[in-house]
Design an enzyme around this catalytic site. Structure first.
Site, PDB file in Angstrom:
ATOM      1  N   ILE A 168       0.546  -4.724  -3.509  1.00 11.55           N
ATOM      2  CA  ILE A 168       0.970  -5.488  -4.674  1.00 11.55           C
ATOM      3  C   ILE A 168       1.365  -6.908  -4.265  1.00 11.55           C
ATOM      4  CG2 ILE A 168       2.744  -5.602  -6.481  1.00 11.55           C
ATOM      5  CD1 ILE A 168       2.885  -2.471  -6.235  1.00 11.55           C
ATOM      6  N   TYR A 196      14.281   7.266  -0.888  1.00  3.21           N
ATOM      7  CA  TYR A 196      13.470   6.172  -1.471  1.00  3.21           C
ATOM      8  C   TYR A 196      13.959   5.863  -2.892  1.00  3.21           C
ATOM      9  CZ  TYR A 196       9.483   3.693  -3.525  1.00  3.21           C
ATOM     10  OH  TYR A 196       8.706   2.777  -4.196  1.00  3.21           O
ATOM     11  N   LYS A 235      15.616   2.376  -4.432  1.00  4.52           N
ATOM     12  CA  LYS A 235      15.057   1.662  -5.585  1.00  4.52           C
ATOM     13  C   LYS A 235      16.108   1.504  -6.689  1.00  4.52           C
ATOM     14  CE  LYS A 235      11.820   0.302  -3.801  1.00  4.52           C
ATOM     15  NZ  LYS A 235      11.187  -1.022  -3.861  1.00  4.52           N
ATOM     16  N   SER A 248      11.322   0.309  -8.841  1.00  9.71           N
ATOM     17  CA  SER A 248      10.369   1.360  -9.194  1.00  9.71           C
ATOM     18  C   SER A 248      10.987   2.246 -10.263  1.00  9.71           C
ATOM     19  CB  SER A 248      10.063   2.214  -7.967  1.00  9.71           C
ATOM     20  OG  SER A 248       9.375   3.390  -8.352  1.00  9.71           O
TER      21      SER A 248
HETATM   22  N1  LIG Z   1       2.481   1.579  -5.183  1.00 11.97           N
HETATM   23  C1  LIG Z   1       3.212   2.031  -6.166  1.00 11.97           C
HETATM   24  O1  LIG Z   1       2.771   2.874  -6.950  1.00 11.97           O
HETATM   25  C2  LIG Z   1       4.618   1.520  -6.374  1.00 11.97           C
HETATM   26  C3  LIG Z   1       5.359   2.056  -7.447  1.00 11.97           C
HETATM   27  C4  LIG Z   1       6.643   1.585  -7.656  1.00 11.97           C
HETATM   28  C5  LIG Z   1       7.166   0.618  -6.821  1.00 11.97           C
HETATM   29  N2  LIG Z   1       6.451   0.112  -5.779  1.00 11.97           N
HETATM   30  C6  LIG Z   1       7.056  -0.924  -4.922  1.00 11.97           C
HETATM   31  O2  LIG Z   1       6.171  -1.998  -4.765  1.00 11.97           O
HETATM   32  C7  LIG Z   1       6.482  -2.715  -3.570  1.00 11.97           C
HETATM   33  C8  LIG Z   1       5.199  -3.031  -2.807  1.00 11.97           C
HETATM   34  O3  LIG Z   1       4.642  -1.834  -2.331  1.00 11.97           O
HETATM   35  P1  LIG Z   1       3.066  -1.529  -2.260  1.00 11.97           P
HETATM   36  O4  LIG Z   1       2.813  -0.413  -3.194  1.00 11.97           O
HETATM   37  O5  LIG Z   1       2.299  -2.773  -2.374  1.00 11.97           O
HETATM   38  O6  LIG Z   1       2.974  -0.889  -0.788  1.00 11.97           O
HETATM   39  P2  LIG Z   1       2.286  -1.407   0.552  1.00 11.97           P
HETATM   40  O7  LIG Z   1       0.852  -1.661   0.335  1.00 11.97           O
HETATM   41  O8  LIG Z   1       2.689  -0.415   1.577  1.00 11.97           O
HETATM   42  O9  LIG Z   1       3.034  -2.785   0.813  1.00 11.97           O
HETATM   43  C9  LIG Z   1       4.345  -2.825   1.278  1.00 11.97           C
HETATM   44  C10 LIG Z   1       4.594  -4.134   1.976  1.00 11.97           C
HETATM   45  O10 LIG Z   1       5.922  -4.127   2.505  1.00 11.97           O
HETATM   46  C11 LIG Z   1       5.862  -4.557   3.841  1.00 11.97           C
HETATM   47  N3  LIG Z   1       6.946  -4.086   4.688  1.00 11.97           N
HETATM   48  C12 LIG Z   1       7.311  -2.808   4.940  1.00 11.97           C
HETATM   49  N4  LIG Z   1       8.304  -2.781   5.838  1.00 11.97           N
HETATM   50  C13 LIG Z   1       8.586  -4.073   6.150  1.00 11.97           C
HETATM   51  C14 LIG Z   1       9.512  -4.706   7.035  1.00 11.97           C
HETATM   52  N5  LIG Z   1      10.349  -3.995   7.805  1.00 11.97           N
HETATM   53  N6  LIG Z   1       9.513  -6.044   7.113  1.00 11.97           N
HETATM   54  C15 LIG Z   1       8.676  -6.781   6.371  1.00 11.97           C
HETATM   55  N7  LIG Z   1       7.767  -6.256   5.532  1.00 11.97           N
HETATM   56  C16 LIG Z   1       7.722  -4.904   5.432  1.00 11.97           C
HETATM   57  C17 LIG Z   1       4.538  -4.021   4.338  1.00 11.97           C
HETATM   58  O11 LIG Z   1       4.179  -4.679   5.524  1.00 11.97           O
HETATM   59  P3  LIG Z   1       3.327  -3.896   6.690  1.00 11.97           P
HETATM   60  O12 LIG Z   1       1.925  -4.007   6.277  1.00 11.97           O
HETATM   61  O13 LIG Z   1       3.646  -4.661   7.936  1.00 11.97           O
HETATM   62  O14 LIG Z   1       3.841  -2.501   6.736  1.00 11.97           O
HETATM   63  C18 LIG Z   1       3.645  -4.340   3.153  1.00 11.97           C
HETATM   64  O15 LIG Z   1       3.260  -5.684   3.161  1.00 11.97           O
HETATM   65  C19 LIG Z   1       7.465  -1.840  -2.812  1.00 11.97           C
HETATM   66  O16 LIG Z   1       8.769  -2.373  -2.945  1.00 11.97           O
HETATM   67  C20 LIG Z   1       7.373  -0.498  -3.496  1.00 11.97           C
HETATM   68  O17 LIG Z   1       8.577   0.226  -3.418  1.00 11.97           O
HETATM   69  C21 LIG Z   1       5.184   0.556  -5.546  1.00 11.97           C
END
Ligand SMILES: NC(=O)c1ccc[n+]([C@@H]2O[C@H](COP(=O)([O-])OP(=O)(O)OC[C@H]3O[C@@H](n4cnc5c(N)ncnc54)[C@H](OP(=O)(O)O)[C@@H]3O)[C@@H](O)[C@H]2O)c1
Ligand SMILES: *[C@@H]1O[C@H](CO)[C@@H](O)[C@H](O)[C@H]1NC(C)=O
Ligand SMILES: *[C@@H]1O[C@H](CO)[C@@H](O)[C@H](O)[C@H]1NC(C)=O
Length: 329
Positions: free
Chosen positions: A59, A213, A217, A181
């Site tokens: 995202i 988790y 959130k 979330s």
């Molecule tokens: N996907 C869903 O359905 C969903 C639903 C509700 C909420 N969300 C929220 O949306 C947000 C984005 O998640 P996403 O779905 O896009 O997942 P994602 O593809 O796993 O992206 C997560 C990002 O966070 C980074 N990250 C994790 N640990 C980190 C750290 N210690 N320092 C710096 N960066 C770090 C990751 O970097 P690396 O690549 O280095 O790991 C990646 O760029 C999150 O806050 C998640 O809780 C997602």
């Protein structure tokens, strides 16, 4: 013969019934859990600076792209330079922007958060938008000994926001956006467990770390609420949001049997990262959101968070505990 016809008819009927139930459920899910929406906000971004965490994938990358396309300077706070550079190249190719840069940030290290913030304060003339997007589902501890989900999803972003606040206040209309979330609805914050274990849940396996988790959130929503209270009368507003259920790398660390269940549902229903960026973009680009500061958004609109996410006492307490954890008190 008549009997056979009747059986045939019944089977047909059952089949039609089954198909309509499946179609109905599909349509219902598409209108609720997996609803699509589109950001229609149009605030000008040229000359503005955006800081986004975790812009190297999922995202975050789609959000960074959307803002670069509108002419913002985008600073990607990431822990992995190779994936960040790849994302920047992709964004440059897609948008023609030459103003997307990588700065090292590991949210699982408070030292790294401080270095990142100090570097920005020294080198950036302005910051207009802070997007706390990074997050993870997983198990482990941060460098400072906090539960990894509490530490990264909440505490690192808390410290980053506090350290950048004075700079944000210098902008004529800054915003802090935190990607929470719908999982916050199943969360709770147990302050006794927090002070004893520096984590929001005990145990480490499957549903226990899923619980942690959800708790992290919920912290995102409580944090936004208390932040908005502290920002009253300033030029900074803040929002949190549920991005939708999105096909990303978020669940990379779940077990194989869980993947077997999630994968087909994901392919059928989950939204794309670009669709997942729409509500963040809405909070960034929609005109006139200031009076909704502190609110929770979903599908490009305001939504009621869970009742326990509106607990002002818990929000204040979380803020004070977080200050102490970060050595900011
Ligand atoms: N996907 C869903 O359905 C969903 C639903 C509700 C909420 N969300 C929220 O949306 C947000 C984005 O998640 P996403 O779905 O896009 O997942 P994602 O593809 O796993 O992206 C997560 C990002 O966070 C980074 N990250 C994790 N640990 C980190 C750290 N210690 N320092 C710096 N960066 C770090 C990751 O970097 P690396 O690549 O280095 O790991 C990646 O760029 C999150 O806050 C998640 O809780 C997602
Ligand atoms: C960065 O991401 C790449 C590709 O996913 C991976 O191979 C590498 O180990 C990561 N580096 C760090 C420091 O996490
Ligand atoms: C993900 O799983 C790997 C392998 O089991 C482990 O080394 C790593 O620490 C896990 N990461 C998180 C964030 O849980």
């Amino acid at each position: 013969m008549v009997h056979l016809l009747k059986v045939c008819e019944e089977t047909m009927l059952q089949f039609v019934l089954l198909v309509s139930v499946v179609a109905g459920v599909y349509l219902l899910l598409n209108k609720t859990l997996f609803r699509r929406s589109r950001c229609r906000g149009n605030l000008p971004m040229a000359g503005k600076t955006v800081v986004i965490t975790g812009g190297n994938g999922g995202i975050g990358k789609a959000t960074a792209l959307g803002l670069a396309r509108r002419g913002a300077r985008v600073i990607m706070g990431c822990r992995n330079q190779s994936t960040a550079d790849a994302a920047i190249l992709e964004i440059q190719q897609e948008t023609g922007s030459t103003d997307v840069v990588y700065r090292r940030l590991d949210l699982a290290s408070l030292t790294s958060v401080r270095d990142f913030a100090e570097n920005l304060l020294k080198t950036e003339p302005r910051i207009d938008l802070l997007i706390n997007n990074a997050g993870l589902v997983g198990d482990g501890r941060t460098e400072d000994g906090f539960g990894i989900q509490f530490g990264v999803n909440h505490l690192g972003h808390f410290m980053l926001t506090v350290l950048l606040l004075d700079k944000l206040k210098e902008s004529p209309a800054a915003r802090v956006i935190t990607v929470s979330s719908m999982a916050h609805r199943w969360g709770n914050v147990d302050f006794q467990v927090l002070s004893q274990t520096r984590d929001l849940g005990t145990g480490s396996y499957s549903w226990q770390f899923f619980a942690a988790y959800c708790n992290s959130k919920l912290c995102n929503v409580l944090f936004t609420r208390e932040l908005s209270r502290r920002l009253r009368g300033t030029s900074v507003s803040c929002f949190c949001l549920h991005p939708g259920v999105i096909r990303t790398e978020l669940a990379r660390n779940i077990s194989l049997w869980q993947k077997v269940i999630v994968e087909p549902i994901s392919r059928l229903f989950f939204l794309s990262p670009e669709e997942g960026a729409q509500t963040t973009l809405h909070c960034a680009l929609q005109e006139g959101l200031e009076e909704l500061s502190g609110s929770y958004f979903c599908c490009c609109g305001e939504q009621e968070p869970a009742p326990h996410a509106k607990d002002d006492k818990a929000a204040l307490r979380l803020w004070e505990e977080s200050e102490r954890f970060c050595g900011l008190a």
